[in-house]
Motif scaffolding. Sequence first.
Motif: not given
Length: 252
Positions: A51-55, A118-119, A142-149, A151-161
């Motif tokens: 499950i991606p992400g601690g929350k 990262t998630s 720079g970075m894209v973290t769970s705070d920025a999207v 939908r997290h991995k496995p969705f493409p959103d983090p890498y698209t951003l």
Amino acid sequence: MTRLQAVFWDVDGTLADTELNGHRPAFNRAFQDCGLSWHWDEQTYCELLSIPGGKQRVLSYAKRQEMVVDPALLERIRQSKQQHYLNFVSSGAVSLRPGVKRLLMELARADVQQWIVTSSGESSVKSLLQSFQADLQGIFRGMVTSDAVNRHKPFPDPYTLALHRSGADPEAVVVCEDSMPGLQSALAAGLRCLLTPSPWDRELEHCRHQAHAVVDHLGEADQPTVILAGPPCAQRRITLEYLQLLLSVPLR
């Protein structure tokens, strides 16, 4: 041939062995602080890592226990866990995986953009980065973290951003990942993926062939890389030259 423009790095399990020696004990300390009797042993935590992400892991585990975690308690767990994680990182309990520092430095010298995708939350990532040696400070653009999207991995959103923010051509990017959700996210974003599998992710056994290359780790002079899938590596270490070679492997 297309020139490598950017490398997108996952963090937990890819850059560093953070999961079992950092995040897991930090969660357990946080549960104690918040009056919960929960304890995540290694087996339980490895299961939750699907499950991606601690929350999301906390909420999933609470559901298993038939317990409702209200937003206030969830925030208390998050804050406590973050502080304990920072303490573990500062104590040196978390180390970079073999070959990571070497490759980071080589890419920086070649002026290849490096981004974290990262998630994990931004505060956790910053804590880890602050523990790096001085010559690695500021190495990421720079970075894209769970705070920025949303939908997290496995969705493409983090890498698209990350593509949007970096301005890199998708054909000139290589992703470094260690898990099934990360691999799926990279592929869904139309990116090539170098996989350094984490032993806890058993799902990868069935689909790691989808990666453009699979290695046990990035390699050092005294710890040669074992290529599990993908192009051969004459230097026995993952280098800028090898990542450049991956750009010629057809997209999945």
